[in-house]
Design a protein around this motif. Structure first.
Motif, PDB file in Angstrom:
ATOM      1  N   LEU A 172       0.818  -1.214   0.000  1.00  0.00           N
ATOM      2  CA  LEU A 172       0.000   0.000   0.000  1.00  0.00           C
ATOM      3  C   LEU A 172       0.850   1.261   0.000  1.00  0.00           C
ATOM      4  CD1 LEU A 172      -2.894  -1.028   2.384  1.00  0.00           C
ATOM      5  CD2 LEU A 172      -2.971  -0.753  -0.088  1.00  0.00           C
ATOM      6  N   SER A 173       2.009   1.214   0.637  1.00  0.00           N
ATOM      7  CA  SER A 173       2.871   2.394   0.619  1.00  0.00           C
ATOM      8  C   SER A 173       3.520   2.592  -0.743  1.00  0.00           C
ATOM      9  CB  SER A 173       3.934   2.299   1.710  1.00  0.00           C
ATOM     10  OG  SER A 173       4.790   1.201   1.479  1.00  0.00           O
TER      11      SER A 173
ATOM     12  N   THR B 210      -6.380  10.022  -7.041  1.00  0.00           N
ATOM     13  CA  THR B 210      -7.780   9.614  -7.056  1.00  0.00           C
ATOM     14  C   THR B 210      -7.894   8.249  -7.716  1.00  0.00           C
ATOM     15  OG1 THR B 210      -8.164  10.706  -9.170  1.00  0.00           O
ATOM     16  CG2 THR B 210      -8.604  11.997  -7.184  1.00  0.00           C
ATOM     17  N   ALA B 211      -9.086   7.705  -7.673  1.00  0.00           N
ATOM     18  CA  ALA B 211      -9.333   6.412  -8.308  1.00  0.00           C
ATOM     19  C   ALA B 211      -9.161   6.534  -9.819  1.00  0.00           C
ATOM     20  CB  ALA B 211     -10.746   5.942  -7.971  1.00  0.00           C
ATOM     21  N   PRO B 212      -8.680   5.492 -10.463  1.00  0.00           N
ATOM     22  CA  PRO B 212      -8.434   5.563 -11.902  1.00  0.00           C
ATOM     23  C   PRO B 212      -9.698   5.375 -12.742  1.00  0.00           C
ATOM     24  CG  PRO B 212      -7.711   3.465 -11.062  1.00  0.00           C
ATOM     25  CD  PRO B 212      -8.166   4.261  -9.875  1.00  0.00           C
ATOM     26  N   VAL B 213     -10.688   6.210 -12.507  1.00  0.00           N
ATOM     27  CA  VAL B 213     -11.904   6.220 -13.315  1.00  0.00           C
ATOM     28  C   VAL B 213     -11.810   7.448 -14.214  1.00  0.00           C
ATOM     29  CG1 VAL B 213     -14.416   6.308 -13.273  1.00  0.00           C
ATOM     30  CG2 VAL B 213     -13.188   5.097 -11.479  1.00  0.00           C
ATOM     31  N   HIS B 214     -11.700   7.244 -15.494  1.00  0.00           N
ATOM     32  CA  HIS B 214     -11.382   8.334 -16.419  1.00  0.00           C
ATOM     33  C   HIS B 214     -12.605   8.973 -17.074  1.00  0.00           C
ATOM     34  CE1 HIS B 214      -7.124   7.527 -16.094  1.00  0.00           C
ATOM     35  NE2 HIS B 214      -7.381   6.248 -16.267  1.00  0.00           N
ATOM     36  N   SER B 215     -13.794   8.648 -16.640  1.00  0.00           N
ATOM     37  CA  SER B 215     -14.971   9.183 -17.318  1.00  0.00           C
ATOM     38  C   SER B 215     -15.236  10.652 -16.995  1.00  0.00           C
ATOM     39  CB  SER B 215     -16.209   8.350 -16.963  1.00  0.00           C
ATOM     40  OG  SER B 215     -16.460   8.432 -15.579  1.00  0.00           O
TER      41      SER B 215
ATOM     42  N   LEU C  13      -3.185   9.730 -10.372  1.00  0.00           N
ATOM     43  CA  LEU C  13      -4.032   8.570 -10.113  1.00  0.00           C
ATOM     44  C   LEU C  13      -3.249   7.545  -9.308  1.00  0.00           C
ATOM     45  CD1 LEU C  13      -5.527   8.110 -13.694  1.00  0.00           C
ATOM     46  CD2 LEU C  13      -6.583   9.240 -11.755  1.00  0.00           C
ATOM     47  N   VAL C  14      -3.957   6.825  -8.459  1.00  0.00           N
ATOM     48  CA  VAL C  14      -3.316   5.723  -7.738  1.00  0.00           C
ATOM     49  C   VAL C  14      -3.226   4.520  -8.663  1.00  0.00           C
ATOM     50  CG1 VAL C  14      -4.032   6.502  -5.462  1.00  0.00           C
ATOM     51  CG2 VAL C  14      -5.502   4.980  -6.739  1.00  0.00           C
ATOM     52  N   ASP C  15      -2.296   3.639  -8.362  1.00  0.00           N
ATOM     53  CA  ASP C  15      -2.082   2.466  -9.199  1.00  0.00           C
ATOM     54  C   ASP C  15      -3.039   1.347  -8.787  1.00  0.00           C
ATOM     55  OD1 ASP C  15      -1.076   0.632 -10.951  1.00  0.00           O
ATOM     56  OD2 ASP C  15       0.884   0.445  -9.984  1.00  0.00           O
ATOM     57  N   PRO C  16      -3.963   0.933  -9.636  1.00  0.00           N
ATOM     58  CA  PRO C  16      -4.912  -0.114  -9.251  1.00  0.00           C
ATOM     59  C   PRO C  16      -4.276  -1.497  -9.189  1.00  0.00           C
ATOM     60  CG  PRO C  16      -5.280   0.524 -11.515  1.00  0.00           C
ATOM     61  CD  PRO C  16      -4.254   1.467 -10.960  1.00  0.00           C
ATOM     62  N   VAL C  17      -3.149  -1.686  -9.856  1.00  0.00           N
ATOM     63  CA  VAL C  17      -2.500  -2.997  -9.830  1.00  0.00           C
ATOM     64  C   VAL C  17      -1.980  -3.304  -8.428  1.00  0.00           C
ATOM     65  CG1 VAL C  17      -0.599  -4.354 -10.768  1.00  0.00           C
ATOM     66  CG2 VAL C  17      -1.917  -2.878 -12.269  1.00  0.00           C
ATOM     67  N   VAL C  18      -1.416  -2.317  -7.763  1.00  0.00           N
ATOM     68  CA  VAL C  18      -0.912  -2.519  -6.408  1.00  0.00           C
ATOM     69  C   VAL C  18      -2.059  -2.808  -5.454  1.00  0.00           C
ATOM     70  CG1 VAL C  18       0.390  -1.468  -4.541  1.00  0.00           C
ATOM     71  CG2 VAL C  18       1.081  -1.065  -6.883  1.00  0.00           C
TER      72      VAL C  18
END
Length: 115
Positions: free
Chosen positions: A45-46, A54-59, A68-73
């Motif tokens: 998480l660190s 922010t969340a990776p929602v690009h709409s 954006l934060v990395d959703p893979v981690v």
């Protein structure tokens, strides 16, 4: 970026390893292994944390306008939690079977298991 989360992860790992080394009970050893596993949660998480991210929602945002934060981690951390819970449950089931067969959970008293 702060170094504090990395220090916390290292401290948790060392505390868990110390508990494993000094454990006189199999249940305590499983709990110490779970503490070692929690160090990986903090570390992952660190690594994925971004200040102001922010969340990776690009709409609703323009590309490149904010971090954006990395959703893979985050997905790896969730997978790590699930695997850790599964391993802990399996090890506790093995401790229950050892207790039923040998009447103790003290690793020093399990002499017949040594080769």
């Amino acid at each position: 970026m702060s170094v504090l989360p990395y220090l916390v992860a290292g401290w948790l790992f060392l505390v868990g390893c110390y508990g494993l080394v000094t454990s006189g009970n199999l249940i305590h050893a499983v709990g110490s292994l779970a503490v070692c596993q929690s160090a990986t949660y903090v570390l992952l998480l660190s690594i994925g944390y971004r200040r102001g991210g922010t969340a990776p929602v690009h709409s609703d945002i323009a590309p490149g306008s904010r971090p954006l934060v990395d959703p893979v981690v985050q997905a790896l951390t969730l997978t790590d939690v699930v695997v850790g819970a599964t391993v802990t449950a399996l090890l506790l089931a093995l401790v229950v079977q050892v207790s039923k067969r040998h009447g103790t959970v003290d690793p020093d008293e399990l002499r017949e298991l040594r080769g």
